[in-house]
Scaffold this motif. Structure first.
Motif, PDB file in Angstrom:
ATOM      1  N   ARG A 179     -56.597  12.926  83.739  1.00  0.00           N
ATOM      2  CA  ARG A 179     -55.265  12.972  83.134  1.00  0.00           C
ATOM      3  C   ARG A 179     -54.289  12.111  83.930  1.00  0.00           C
ATOM      4  NH1 ARG A 179     -53.445  13.943  78.266  1.00  0.00           N
ATOM      5  NH2 ARG A 179     -55.105  15.507  78.140  1.00  0.00           N
ATOM      6  N   GLU A 180     -54.332  12.215  85.260  1.00  0.00           N
ATOM      7  CA  GLU A 180     -53.463  11.375  86.087  1.00  0.00           C
ATOM      8  C   GLU A 180     -53.823   9.899  85.951  1.00  0.00           C
ATOM      9  OE1 GLU A 180     -54.922  14.181  87.074  1.00  0.00           O
ATOM     10  OE2 GLU A 180     -53.692  15.278  88.533  1.00  0.00           O
ATOM     11  N   ALA A 181     -55.132   9.612  85.807  1.00  0.00           N
ATOM     12  CA  ALA A 181     -55.556   8.226  85.613  1.00  0.00           C
ATOM     13  C   ALA A 181     -54.977   7.670  84.318  1.00  0.00           C
ATOM     14  CB  ALA A 181     -57.081   8.141  85.595  1.00  0.00           C
ATOM     15  N   ALA A 182     -54.985   8.485  83.263  1.00  0.00           N
ATOM     16  CA  ALA A 182     -54.434   8.044  81.983  1.00  0.00           C
ATOM     17  C   ALA A 182     -52.945   7.716  82.108  1.00  0.00           C
ATOM     18  CB  ALA A 182     -54.648   9.118  80.921  1.00  0.00           C
ATOM     19  N   GLU A 183     -52.215   8.555  82.847  1.00  0.00           N
ATOM     20  CA  GLU A 183     -50.791   8.293  83.042  1.00  0.00           C
ATOM     21  C   GLU A 183     -50.579   7.012  83.840  1.00  0.00           C
ATOM     22  OE1 GLU A 183     -48.359   9.930  81.595  1.00  0.00           O
ATOM     23  OE2 GLU A 183     -49.882  11.155  80.618  1.00  0.00           O
ATOM     24  N   ALA A 184     -51.418   6.785  84.847  1.00  0.00           N
ATOM     25  CA  ALA A 184     -51.293   5.562  85.653  1.00  0.00           C
ATOM     26  C   ALA A 184     -51.554   4.326  84.806  1.00  0.00           C
ATOM     27  CB  ALA A 184     -52.258   5.615  86.836  1.00  0.00           C
ATOM     28  N   TYR A 185     -52.573   4.380  83.956  1.00  0.00           N
ATOM     29  CA  TYR A 185     -52.869   3.228  83.108  1.00  0.00           C
ATOM     30  C   TYR A 185     -51.766   3.018  82.057  1.00  0.00           C
ATOM     31  CZ  TYR A 185     -57.532   2.815  85.116  1.00  0.00           C
ATOM     32  OH  TYR A 185     -58.588   2.631  85.973  1.00  0.00           O
ATOM     33  N   GLY A 186     -51.137   4.109  81.615  1.00  0.00           N
ATOM     34  CA  GLY A 186     -49.998   3.960  80.718  1.00  0.00           C
ATOM     35  C   GLY A 186     -48.841   3.248  81.403  1.00  0.00           C
ATOM     36  N   GLU A 187     -48.590   3.616  82.670  1.00  0.00           N
ATOM     37  CA  GLU A 187     -47.552   2.927  83.443  1.00  0.00           C
ATOM     38  C   GLU A 187     -47.931   1.474  83.697  1.00  0.00           C
ATOM     39  OE1 GLU A 187     -44.635   3.885  84.215  1.00  0.00           O
ATOM     40  OE2 GLU A 187     -44.773   5.977  83.619  1.00  0.00           O
ATOM     41  N   LEU A 188     -49.221   1.212  83.894  1.00  0.00           N
ATOM     42  CA  LEU A 188     -49.679  -0.166  84.062  1.00  0.00           C
ATOM     43  C   LEU A 188     -49.359  -0.990  82.821  1.00  0.00           C
ATOM     44  CD1 LEU A 188     -51.287  -2.466  85.362  1.00  0.00           C
ATOM     45  CD2 LEU A 188     -53.383  -1.382  84.502  1.00  0.00           C
ATOM     46  N   ALA A 189     -49.623  -0.427  81.642  1.00  0.00           N
ATOM     47  CA  ALA A 189     -49.321  -1.135  80.401  1.00  0.00           C
ATOM     48  C   ALA A 189     -47.827  -1.426  80.279  1.00  0.00           C
ATOM     49  CB  ALA A 189     -49.803  -0.317  79.197  1.00  0.00           C
ATOM     50  N   ARG A 190     -46.996  -0.441  80.630  1.00  0.00           N
ATOM     51  CA  ARG A 190     -45.549  -0.646  80.549  1.00  0.00           C
ATOM     52  C   ARG A 190     -45.076  -1.692  81.564  1.00  0.00           C
ATOM     53  NH1 ARG A 190     -45.890   4.753  78.785  1.00  0.00           N
ATOM     54  NH2 ARG A 190     -46.116   5.653  80.885  1.00  0.00           N
ATOM     55  N   ALA A 191     -45.665  -1.685  82.760  1.00  0.00           N
ATOM     56  CA  ALA A 191     -45.285  -2.687  83.767  1.00  0.00           C
ATOM     57  C   ALA A 191     -45.640  -4.090  83.293  1.00  0.00           C
ATOM     58  CB  ALA A 191     -45.981  -2.380  85.100  1.00  0.00           C
ATOM     59  N   GLY A 196     -43.713  -9.281  80.965  1.00  0.00           N
ATOM     60  CA  GLY A 196     -43.740 -10.274  79.898  1.00  0.00           C
ATOM     61  C   GLY A 196     -44.694 -11.426  80.135  1.00  0.00           C
ATOM     62  N   ASP A 197     -45.671 -11.275  81.036  1.00  0.00           N
ATOM     63  CA  ASP A 197     -46.581 -12.387  81.322  1.00  0.00           C
ATOM     64  C   ASP A 197     -48.042 -11.961  81.241  1.00  0.00           C
ATOM     65  OD1 ASP A 197     -46.656 -10.736  83.481  1.00  0.00           O
ATOM     66  OD2 ASP A 197     -46.352 -12.310  84.991  1.00  0.00           O
ATOM     67  N   GLY A 198     -48.333 -10.961  80.401  1.00  0.00           N
ATOM     68  CA  GLY A 198     -49.716 -10.513  80.264  1.00  0.00           C
ATOM     69  C   GLY A 198     -49.885  -9.651  79.031  1.00  0.00           C
ATOM     70  N   ASN A 199     -51.140  -9.318  78.735  1.00  0.00           N
ATOM     71  CA  ASN A 199     -51.482  -8.498  77.579  1.00  0.00           C
ATOM     72  C   ASN A 199     -51.856  -7.100  78.071  1.00  0.00           C
ATOM     73  OD1 ASN A 199     -52.515  -7.308  75.267  1.00  0.00           O
ATOM     74  ND2 ASN A 199     -53.603  -9.139  74.605  1.00  0.00           N
ATOM     75  N   PRO A 200     -51.154  -6.071  77.604  1.00  0.00           N
ATOM     76  CA  PRO A 200     -51.450  -4.710  78.079  1.00  0.00           C
ATOM     77  C   PRO A 200     -52.654  -4.074  77.406  1.00  0.00           C
ATOM     78  CG  PRO A 200     -49.652  -4.638  76.509  1.00  0.00           C
ATOM     79  CD  PRO A 200     -49.990  -6.099  76.690  1.00  0.00           C
ATOM     80  N   ALA A 201     -53.393  -4.817  76.582  1.00  0.00           N
ATOM     81  CA  ALA A 201     -54.487  -4.233  75.811  1.00  0.00           C
ATOM     82  C   ALA A 201     -55.534  -3.571  76.715  1.00  0.00           C
ATOM     83  CB  ALA A 201     -55.139  -5.301  74.934  1.00  0.00           C
ATOM     84  N   SER A 202     -55.935  -4.256  77.787  1.00  0.00           N
ATOM     85  CA  SER A 202     -56.960  -3.686  78.676  1.00  0.00           C
ATOM     86  C   SER A 202     -56.468  -2.404  79.332  1.00  0.00           C
ATOM     87  CB  SER A 202     -57.342  -4.705  79.750  1.00  0.00           C
ATOM     88  OG  SER A 202     -57.977  -5.826  79.168  1.00  0.00           O
ATOM     89  N   ALA A 203     -55.191  -2.376  79.735  1.00  0.00           N
ATOM     90  CA  ALA A 203     -54.628  -1.177  80.337  1.00  0.00           C
ATOM     91  C   ALA A 203     -54.640  -0.016  79.344  1.00  0.00           C
ATOM     92  CB  ALA A 203     -53.212  -1.444  80.824  1.00  0.00           C
ATOM     93  N   LEU A 204     -54.322  -0.302  78.091  1.00  0.00           N
ATOM     94  CA  LEU A 204     -54.328   0.746  77.072  1.00  0.00           C
ATOM     95  C   LEU A 204     -55.747   1.209  76.764  1.00  0.00           C
ATOM     96  CD1 LEU A 204     -51.594  -0.811  74.765  1.00  0.00           C
ATOM     97  CD2 LEU A 204     -51.387   1.300  76.092  1.00  0.00           C
ATOM     98  N   GLY A 205     -56.705   0.270  76.814  1.00  0.00           N
ATOM     99  CA  GLY A 205     -58.099   0.654  76.628  1.00  0.00           C
ATOM    100  C   GLY A 205     -58.582   1.566  77.746  1.00  0.00           C
TER     101      GLY A 205
END
Length: 309
Positions: A179-191, A196-205
């Motif tokens: 669960r904490e990992a999921a939250e971290a990856y969500g924050e990664l996608a938002r970062a 504005g210089d990358g695709n958050p798709a992998s982070a969301l995956g």
């Protein structure tokens, strides 16, 4: 006369305090923490690029690459922790000097005692932190967990740090705190989105995968939402394709499962879980009553062939 004498003494003491303490309060640090952090990140990126090059050239297999990459990230995590400990010690020391200086100006005798107590406490704290640093080479699970928690706190104060969030997500996955990992990856996608210089798709995956594990292998609404968002950015995001294949297979949609899994093998033949995916493909063909393709058997070796028989 006595009054003038004490006024003169007081003035001399204040001047002495100014000349002694001013450099301690306002001297610039020779090596700022920010510079040290940037150097650590640059070293990490350079080493990671070198590992990726060795993997691409065939000098390093995928298993060895992942192992060395995990070791590199943990080393960076320890270096960041050491750097912040040093920064905290410096900031705490300067704050103590400011408080002591004010106390000395207001009441010299009391200030002398406060200064003594403050310096003694600082020495004890420094010794304690040194013992912590010496124990790092023998860290157990609780040490790693505490270090990861401190990284979490630091990132909450400095959220525009994609490398930090990625490291935190991987660390939580290794600790099986999904669960904490999921939250971290969500924050990664938002970062990534804020930068504005990358695709958050992998982070969301990766977030979808962590949520899938947190929900005991069930594709819930939040997992499905993460998959949908990931595929909006990249229809071939491999973590999402893998989860969709699992869900299709469970529902008896073996042809659909084949579409997802074979797409992964097509776009990412060196995927760390390629062997497991090939076994899943072989099982899907078996459920359909169809022979496993020869190329799949050749790529997967004996294990894939056994799965399809």
């Amino acid at each position: 006369m006595p009054l003038n004498f004490w006024l003169a003494v007081l003035l001399l003491i204040i001047l002495a305090l100014v000349f002694v303490i001013y450099p301690m309060l306002f001297a610039r640090r020779s090596r700022p923490v920010v510079q040290y952090r940037e150097q650590n990140l640059a070293t990490y990126r350079a080493r990671l690029a070198e590992l990726e090059r060795e993997r691409d050239e065939g000098a390093l297999d995928e298993s060895g690459f992942e192992s060395l990459k995990d070791e590199l990230e943990m080393r960076l995590l320890r270096d960041v922790e050491s750097e912040d400990t040093a920064g905290e010690a410096s900031s705490g020391g300067r704050a103590g000097i400011v408080v002591t200086t004010l106390a000395l100006v207001l009441a010299l005798p009391v200030g002398a005692f406060l200064l003594y107590d403050s310096l003694g406490a600082s020495d004890e704290v420094a010794q304690f932190r040194e013992r912590q640093q010496m124990m790092q080479d023998g860290m157990d699970a609780s040490d790693v967990d505490a270090m990861v928690q401190r990284l979490q706190t630091r990132l909450e104060a400095d959220p525009d740090n994609p490398q930090g969030w990625a490291m935190l997500g991987r660390s939580y996955m290794q600790l099986e705190r999904f669960r904490e990992a999921a939250e971290a990856y969500g924050e990664l996608a938002r970062a990534i989105e804020r930068a504005g210089d990358g695709n958050p798709a992998s982070a969301l995956g990766l977030r979808a995968q962590a949520l899938f594990m947190a929900n005991r292998g069930e594709v819930t609404a939040e997992v499905d939402n993460a998959i949908s968002r990931a595929r909006e950015g990249n229809p071939d995001e491999v973590n999402s394709l893998g989860l969709l294949g699992v869900e299709a297979f469970r529902n008896g949609d073996y042809r659909e499962a084949l579409d997802y899994w074979e797409r992964i093998l097509e776009i990412a033949p060196d995927h760390p879980q390629a062997e497991s995916i090939r076994r899943g493909v072989a099982a899907a063909y078996s459920e359909l009553g169809e022979p496993v393709p020869d190329d799949l058997l050749e790529e997967g070796g004996g294990q894939s062939g056994e799965s399809g028989s």
